[in-house]
Design a protein around this motif. Structure first.
Motif, PDB file in Angstrom:
ATOM      1  N   LEU A 164       0.813  -1.071   0.104  1.00  0.00           N
ATOM      2  CA  LEU A 164       0.041  -0.001  -0.020  1.00  0.00           C
ATOM      3  C   LEU A 164       0.895   1.155  -0.158  1.00  0.00           C
ATOM      4  N   ALA A 165       2.090   1.384   0.617  1.00  0.00           N
ATOM      5  CA  ALA A 165       2.973   2.227   0.803  1.00  0.00           C
ATOM      6  C   ALA A 165       3.335   2.783  -0.694  1.00  0.00           C
ATOM      7  N   ARG A 166       3.177   1.934  -1.768  1.00  0.00           N
ATOM      8  CA  ARG A 166       3.817   2.316  -3.190  1.00  0.00           C
ATOM      9  C   ARG A 166       2.515   2.916  -3.897  1.00  0.00           C
ATOM     10  N   VAL A 167       1.310   2.560  -3.408  1.00  0.00           N
ATOM     11  CA  VAL A 167       0.341   2.766  -4.305  1.00  0.00           C
ATOM     12  C   VAL A 167      -0.486   4.131  -3.794  1.00  0.00           C
ATOM     13  N   LEU A 168      -0.722   4.309  -2.432  1.00  0.00           N
ATOM     14  CA  LEU A 168      -1.443   5.390  -1.772  1.00  0.00           C
ATOM     15  C   LEU A 168      -1.093   6.854  -2.028  1.00  0.00           C
ATOM     16  N   PRO A 169       0.323   7.124  -2.311  1.00  0.00           N
ATOM     17  CA  PRO A 169       0.551   8.248  -2.823  1.00  0.00           C
ATOM     18  C   PRO A 169      -0.057   8.833  -4.020  1.00  0.00           C
ATOM     19  N   LEU A 170      -0.379   7.847  -4.970  1.00  0.00           N
ATOM     20  CA  LEU A 170      -0.927   8.308  -6.073  1.00  0.00           C
ATOM     21  C   LEU A 170      -2.492   8.405  -5.959  1.00  0.00           C
ATOM     22  N   TYR A 171      -3.324   8.060  -5.039  1.00  0.00           N
ATOM     23  CA  TYR A 171      -4.585   8.407  -4.615  1.00  0.00           C
ATOM     24  C   TYR A 171      -4.680   9.010  -3.335  1.00  0.00           C
ATOM     25  N   PRO A 172      -4.618  10.370  -3.226  1.00  0.00           N
ATOM     26  CA  PRO A 172      -4.745  10.808  -2.097  1.00  0.00           C
ATOM     27  C   PRO A 172      -6.137  10.839  -1.187  1.00  0.00           C
ATOM     28  N   ASP A 173      -7.027  10.770  -2.056  1.00  0.00           N
ATOM     29  CA  ASP A 173      -8.664  10.659  -1.631  1.00  0.00           C
ATOM     30  C   ASP A 173      -8.876   9.115  -1.137  1.00  0.00           C
ATOM     31  N   ILE A 174      -8.052   8.233  -1.004  1.00  0.00           N
ATOM     32  CA  ILE A 174      -8.310   6.919  -0.551  1.00  0.00           C
ATOM     33  C   ILE A 174      -7.765   6.971   0.788  1.00  0.00           C
ATOM     34  N   LYS A 175      -8.476   6.474   2.002  1.00  0.00           N
ATOM     35  CA  LYS A 175      -7.820   6.388   3.252  1.00  0.00           C
ATOM     36  C   LYS A 175      -7.938   4.951   3.437  1.00  0.00           C
ATOM     37  N   VAL A 176      -7.018   4.335   4.312  1.00  0.00           N
ATOM     38  CA  VAL A 176      -6.927   2.600   4.585  1.00  0.00           C
ATOM     39  C   VAL A 176      -6.843   2.988   6.100  1.00  0.00           C
ATOM     40  N   GLU A 177      -7.630   2.195   6.838  1.00  0.00           N
ATOM     41  CA  GLU A 177      -7.684   2.052   8.241  1.00  0.00           C
ATOM     42  C   GLU A 177      -7.410   0.262   8.542  1.00  0.00           C
ATOM     43  N   ILE A 178      -6.383   0.007   8.929  1.00  0.00           N
ATOM     44  CA  ILE A 178      -5.885  -1.444   9.367  1.00  0.00           C
ATOM     45  C   ILE A 178      -6.060  -1.432  10.767  1.00  0.00           C
ATOM     46  N   ILE A 179      -6.747  -2.364  11.158  1.00  0.00           N
ATOM     47  CA  ILE A 179      -6.943  -2.940  12.580  1.00  0.00           C
ATOM     48  C   ILE A 179      -6.071  -4.137  12.980  1.00  0.00           C
ATOM     49  N   ILE A 180      -4.865  -4.076  13.677  1.00  0.00           N
ATOM     50  CA  ILE A 180      -4.459  -5.337  14.112  1.00  0.00           C
ATOM     51  C   ILE A 180      -5.124  -6.359  14.747  1.00  0.00           C
ATOM     52  N   ASP A 181      -5.280  -7.723  14.555  1.00  0.00           N
ATOM     53  CA  ASP A 181      -5.935  -8.487  15.275  1.00  0.00           C
ATOM     54  C   ASP A 181      -5.598  -9.853  14.893  1.00  0.00           C
ATOM     55  N   GLN A 182      -5.273 -10.732  15.901  1.00  0.00           N
ATOM     56  CA  GLN A 182      -4.760 -11.824  15.807  1.00  0.00           C
ATOM     57  C   GLN A 182      -5.703 -12.842  15.605  1.00  0.00           C
ATOM     58  N   GLY A 183      -7.057 -12.635  15.744  1.00  0.00           N
ATOM     59  CA  GLY A 183      -8.213 -13.592  15.922  1.00  0.00           C
ATOM     60  C   GLY A 183      -8.692 -13.482  14.560  1.00  0.00           C
ATOM     61  N   PHE A 184      -9.884 -14.212  14.401  1.00  0.00           N
ATOM     62  CA  PHE A 184     -10.880 -14.444  13.442  1.00  0.00           C
ATOM     63  C   PHE A 184     -12.012 -13.669  13.442  1.00  0.00           C
ATOM     64  N   THR A 185     -11.749 -12.150  13.163  1.00  0.00           N
ATOM     65  CA  THR A 185     -13.004 -11.138  13.286  1.00  0.00           C
ATOM     66  C   THR A 185     -13.992 -11.568  12.340  1.00  0.00           C
ATOM     67  N   ASP A 186     -15.287 -11.083  12.719  1.00  0.00           N
ATOM     68  CA  ASP A 186     -16.350 -11.203  11.818  1.00  0.00           C
ATOM     69  C   ASP A 186     -16.595  -9.875  11.079  1.00  0.00           C
ATOM     70  N   ILE A 187     -15.906  -9.832   9.672  1.00  0.00           N
ATOM     71  CA  ILE A 187     -15.777  -8.263   9.117  1.00  0.00           C
ATOM     72  C   ILE A 187     -17.281  -7.799   9.045  1.00  0.00           C
ATOM     73  N   ALA A 188     -18.262  -8.500   8.740  1.00  0.00           N
ATOM     74  CA  ALA A 188     -19.522  -8.036   8.443  1.00  0.00           C
ATOM     75  C   ALA A 188     -20.185  -7.147  10.126  1.00  0.00           C
ATOM     76  N   ALA A 189     -20.011  -8.023  11.045  1.00  0.00           N
ATOM     77  CA  ALA A 189     -20.592  -7.497  12.240  1.00  0.00           C
ATOM     78  C   ALA A 189     -19.645  -6.478  12.796  1.00  0.00           C
ATOM     79  N   HIS A 190     -18.321  -6.153  12.397  1.00  0.00           N
ATOM     80  CA  HIS A 190     -17.710  -5.133  12.866  1.00  0.00           C
ATOM     81  C   HIS A 190     -17.350  -3.976  11.722  1.00  0.00           C
ATOM     82  N   GLN A 191     -18.168  -4.137  10.802  1.00  0.00           N
ATOM     83  CA  GLN A 191     -18.066  -3.168   9.480  1.00  0.00           C
ATOM     84  C   GLN A 191     -16.751  -2.980   9.171  1.00  0.00           C
ATOM     85  N   PHE A 192     -16.052  -4.171   8.702  1.00  0.00           N
ATOM     86  CA  PHE A 192     -14.918  -3.823   7.961  1.00  0.00           C
ATOM     87  C   PHE A 192     -14.965  -4.116   6.498  1.00  0.00           C
ATOM     88  N   ASP A 193     -14.346  -3.729   5.654  1.00  0.00           N
ATOM     89  CA  ASP A 193     -14.343  -3.951   4.180  1.00  0.00           C
ATOM     90  C   ASP A 193     -13.898  -5.239   3.735  1.00  0.00           C
TER      91      ASP A 193
END
Length: 299
Positions: A113-142
């Motif tokens: 992502l570090a190579r690509v995001l500078p080309l698209y300043p209007d894209i924001k990425v939020e990364i949540i560190i989690d070692q478990g198996f998160t339900d992405i739908a329930a926790h509103q992850f893409d």
């Protein structure tokens, strides 16, 4: 509110703003007679005259003016919101939320992502560190990141990394004066550094494979962490045997700071995959993130 009421209000706002049935009908793409009939129905339903009509002009009555002031701004807000959504569908922008392990974030997500995001300043990425198996739908992850074997069957999975091998490792200082394990079951007699899966709260059972024989071993020791990098640091410090991805510990193996144990029992997993619920109507921003992360052999 019934749908026809909304359509009638839209028609009223058009006529009141244009001050003309002719111009309003042309703007809406309907006949003048149909538009006049719609306004008469609305007035009959409300029991109020909304427009004063003469042969030369059309103007709102007092009741019509009050209705116009009330509903016109709402329709403008709706139109603006829809326009913003159209822009979102055409322009790479918006926030993409991803849940991933610390190892996947450090070795795959961030470098790509570090190579690509500078080309698209209007894209924001939020990364949540989690070692478990998160339900992405329930926790509103893409999207989420897991090893290929762990992705649920109803998810779309995109490979973002090569195959991954987990290895048992220890520092020479820990192994000095101790018998090295020759089979996975020997680990129960050693101090091992555990990994706690944050979502379920349980301890990870170390997985091994040799000649089609699969084993899971539950180990014990003085230390437990909920991510892998601290396990490697503790192993380097001589606190016991750790279990970590080979690519993470390879530099320490090369220098002799760590020694790989049970190498013929090391199991290979199907690498990290980005997973998400559906292929339909993904935003341009999400498609760019997927393409940036996608694993390409030899790239």
């Amino acid at each position: 509110m019934p749908r026809e009421d909304i359509s009638d209000l839209v028609a009223f706002v058009a006529v009141a703003n244009e001050r003309s049935f002719t111009r309003a009908a042309a703007r809406m793409g309907v006949s003048q007679s149909a538009l006049s009939h719609t306004i008469r129905k609305l007035e009959a339903r409300l029991g109020l005259r909304l427009l004063t009509r003469t042969t030369r002009s059309v103007s709102p009555t007092e009741a019509g003016e009050r209705l116009l002031v009330t509903v016109a701004p709402r329709f403008e807000e709706i139109e603006a919101g829809l326009a913003a959504l159209r822009d979102l569908s055409e322009k790479p922008s918006g926030t993409i939320r991803i849940t991933a392990t610390e190892h996947a974030t450090n070795t795959v997500l961030w470098p790509k992502l570090a190579r690509v995001l500078p080309l698209y300043p209007d894209i924001k990425v939020e990364i949540i560190i989690d070692q478990g198996f998160t339900d992405i739908a329930a926790h509103q992850f893409d999207a989420g990141v897991r090893l290929g074997e762990d992705v649920e069957k109803d998810m779309i999975a995109v490979r973002i990394a090569p195959d991954l091998k987990l290895v048992a490792i220890a520092a020479p200082a820990y192994l000095a004066g101790r018998d090295r394990p020759t089979i996975p079951q020997n680990l129960t007699a050693h101090r091992c550094i555990n990994l706690r899966l944050s979502t379920h709260g349980g301890l990870y059972a170390w997985e091994f494979e040799k000649n089609g024989q699969f084993l899971r071993v539950r180990v014990d020791g003085q230390l437990t962490f909920n991510s892998t990098p601290p396990i490697v640091r503790a192993a380097l410090a001589g606190f016991g045997i750790g279990f970590a991805p080979l690519d993470m510990v390879q530099p320490h193996l090369d220098t002799g700071e760590l020694i790989e144990l049970l190498p013929d029992w090391s199991q290979t997993f199907t690498g990290f995959h980005l997973y998400y619920p559906s292929r339909h109507q993904n935003s341009p921003a999400f498609r760019i993130v997927i393409d940036a992360l996608r694993y390409r052999v030899g790239a």
